[in-house]
Design a protein around this motif. Structure first.
Motif, PDB file in Angstrom:
ATOM      1  N   GLY A   1      -8.662  -3.754   5.353  1.00  0.00           N
ATOM      2  CA  GLY A   1      -7.170  -4.546   5.690  1.00  0.00           C
ATOM      3  C   GLY A   1      -6.166  -3.982   4.554  1.00  0.00           C
ATOM      4  O   GLY A   1      -5.001  -3.890   4.943  1.00  0.00           O
ATOM      5  N   TRP A   2      -6.609  -3.824   3.167  1.00  0.00           N
ATOM      6  CA  TRP A   2      -5.779  -3.393   2.269  1.00  0.00           C
ATOM      7  C   TRP A   2      -4.997  -2.022   2.505  1.00  0.00           C
ATOM      8  O   TRP A   2      -3.875  -2.090   1.863  1.00  0.00           O
ATOM      9  CB  TRP A   2      -6.412  -3.421   1.006  1.00  0.00           C
ATOM     10  N   ALA A   3      -5.579  -1.186   3.399  1.00  0.00           N
ATOM     11  CA  ALA A   3      -4.905  -0.029   3.649  1.00  0.00           C
ATOM     12  C   ALA A   3      -3.598  -0.057   4.396  1.00  0.00           C
ATOM     13  O   ALA A   3      -2.677   0.572   4.319  1.00  0.00           O
ATOM     14  CB  ALA A   3      -5.685   0.905   4.322  1.00  0.00           C
ATOM     15  N   LEU A   4      -3.607  -1.172   5.099  1.00  0.00           N
ATOM     16  CA  LEU A   4      -2.192  -1.479   5.907  1.00  0.00           C
ATOM     17  C   LEU A   4      -1.062  -2.101   4.603  1.00  0.00           C
ATOM     18  O   LEU A   4       0.002  -1.323   5.173  1.00  0.00           O
ATOM     19  CB  LEU A   4      -2.656  -2.768   6.754  1.00  0.00           C
ATOM     20  N   PHE A   5      -1.460  -2.523   3.872  1.00  0.00           N
ATOM     21  CA  PHE A   5      -0.299  -2.615   2.695  1.00  0.00           C
ATOM     22  C   PHE A   5       0.235  -1.362   2.101  1.00  0.00           C
ATOM     23  O   PHE A   5       1.159  -1.094   1.947  1.00  0.00           O
ATOM     24  CB  PHE A   5      -1.028  -3.391   1.760  1.00  0.00           C
ATOM     25  N   ALA A   6      -0.839  -0.443   2.009  1.00  0.00           N
ATOM     26  CA  ALA A   6      -0.655   0.888   1.372  1.00  0.00           C
ATOM     27  C   ALA A   6       0.235   1.586   2.291  1.00  0.00           C
ATOM     28  O   ALA A   6       1.500   2.391   1.926  1.00  0.00           O
ATOM     29  CB  ALA A   6      -1.838   1.870   1.204  1.00  0.00           C
ATOM     30  N   ASP A   7       0.072   1.421   3.710  1.00  0.00           N
ATOM     31  CA  ASP A   7       1.138   2.326   4.613  1.00  0.00           C
ATOM     32  C   ASP A   7       2.319   1.458   4.548  1.00  0.00           C
ATOM     33  O   ASP A   7       3.490   2.275   4.868  1.00  0.00           O
ATOM     34  CB  ASP A   7       0.495   2.291   5.998  1.00  0.00           C
TER      35      ASP A   7
END
Length: 417
Positions: free
Chosen positions: A183-189
């Motif tokens: 889920g943290w990759a969504l913040f990165a995008d």
């Protein structure tokens, strides 16, 4: 038949040294795509965690296809109709919408409330401007330079995109998924979208030259392509080239789990190998700038077809990385060469409708290929699906040769579009 540019194209170094605004925009694009590259690893892992009773391959296909569906509708309205908006505005809208939507999806994911329907719905809505934004990046960057610099700018977009999407993004995504969760990759995008937003506001002019020259009642992209048979036929080739690639993206997470017996880290390494090869291939585009572009495009199609076939016969992580890396090396020059080939024969007022139509036609193959790839992989299995993808792509090479070598368009540009 003349297939090589008559004028000398600028090198990467010349373009980067000459214009800091272009350099800033390219850097912002690279960092934004790094966030998207993290999703290449994170979204299949996230999907496998929440797919429930939906077959895993079908769920992955739906999630991968979702960002393309609504964005295709908008891109077709721009390229086939008379709706028009400045590329800068479209790209800004894409950045803002992605930042807001993906932050919301990230919050749901890290709090354990994200479901498969919510993920698919969020990707649908958050990516409405995705395709229009992709063509707008290219239009903005190439409109900021002269004709001699266009090939280099298209190549640099490929270098940055390949490095971000297939090297930096997957490596960072694999590490983030392993340490904190998908889920943290969504913040990165979302953060990447904000970086690109700042780069566009700072570096891109408000009224690029092509936008000022658009006619009040412009032609649609399809009507323009009707006068250019080679470009129209090549669009068909590009569509099927991308369509036949997409089952590989569905099969790869399952191939990693079932054949290589690894998880997110193994998937990240495979994408990294592809990215390293693609980065080298994109860098070599600078050396290809004076070669005949039509035979080059055909060669790329034929050689890439061998990659999934080879991958299907491999059972070790190291060998799979070598095969995927060579595939990236072969595949990377295709997009910058194809777009430079296309744009060289267009007037300024024709750039947005035709480039957007081309981007739409080539990109819409992705959701269709993913939607077809899910049931294909579920029914046929991982290895047969990889082989079928390669064999059909290999059969595409003769069609590509016929499409681009048998006709010459009237009024074409230096590159012979």
């Amino acid at each position: 038949m003349t297939t090589a540019p008559a004028a000398t194209n600028s090198s990467y170094r010349d373009v980067l040294r000459r214009d800091r605004r272009v350099t800033g925009l390219l850097l912002g694009d690279l960092l934004a795509q790094a966030g998207t590259g993290m999703l290449i690893v994170a979204m299949p892992v996230q999907t496998l965690a929440i797919h429930g009773n939906v077959p895993a391959a079908v769920a992955i296909g739906l999630v991968e296809a979702a960002p393309f569906l609504l964005s295709t509708v908008l891109a077709l309205a721009i390229s086939l109709g008379r709706f028009s908006a400045p590329p800068r505005l479209l790209l800004l809208a894409d950045c803002v919408l992605r930042a807001v939507t993906f932050t919301g999806l990230g919050l749901l994911a890290v709090t354990g409330r994200l479901t498969l329907p919510l993920l698919i719905g969020g990707l649908l809505l958050g990516s409405v401007f995705r395709m229009a934004g992709a063509s707008s990046r290219r239009l903005l960057a190439t409109s900021m330079v002269g004709e001699a610099d266009r090939f280099a700018v298209n190549g640099l977009l490929g270098v940055g995109g390949n490095f971000a999407l297939l090297v930096l993004g997957p490596v960072a995504g694999g590490l983030l998924v392993a340490s904190a969760g998908a889920g943290w990759a969504l913040f990165a995008d979302a953060c990447g979208a904000l970086i690109l937003l700042a780069a566009v506001l700072w570096c891109a002019p408000r009224s690029p030259a092509p936008a000022r020259e658009v006619k009040p009642h412009r032609e649609s992209g399809w009507r323009i392509l009707r006068r250019r048979p080679v470009a129209r036929r090549l669009l068909v080739v590009v569509f099927f080239f991308n369509f036949l690639y997409m089952p590989i993206e569905v099969a790869l997470p399952l191939y990693v789990r079932e054949t290589l017996h690894t998880g997110a880290s193994g998937l990240g390494l495979l994408w990294t190998a592809l990215g390293v090869g693609a980065l080298v291939g994109a860098a070599l585009v600078d050396r290809l700038r004076d070669l005949p572009q039509r035979p080059l495009l055909i060669t790329i199609v034929a050689l890439w077809a061998l990659c999934p076939i080879a991958l299907a016969g491999i059972g070790s992580q190291a060998a799979a990385m070598v095969a995927f890396g060579i595939g990236g090396l072969i595949w990377a020059p295709f997009t910058p060469v194809a777009y430079s080939f296309l744009q060289s024969g267009l007037r300024p007022d024709e750039q947005q409708p035709v480039v957007t139509l081309w981007t739409t036609g080539s990109t819409v193959a992705a959701p269709l290929g993913l939607l077809a790839g899910g049931p294909l992989v579920a029914a046929a299995g991982t290895h047969p699906s990889l082989i079928l993808s390669g064999v059909l792509t290999l059969l595409l090479a003769p069609l590509a040769a016929w499409s681009v070598l048998t006709a010459r368009d009237p009024g074409q540009g230096a590159a012979g579009v």
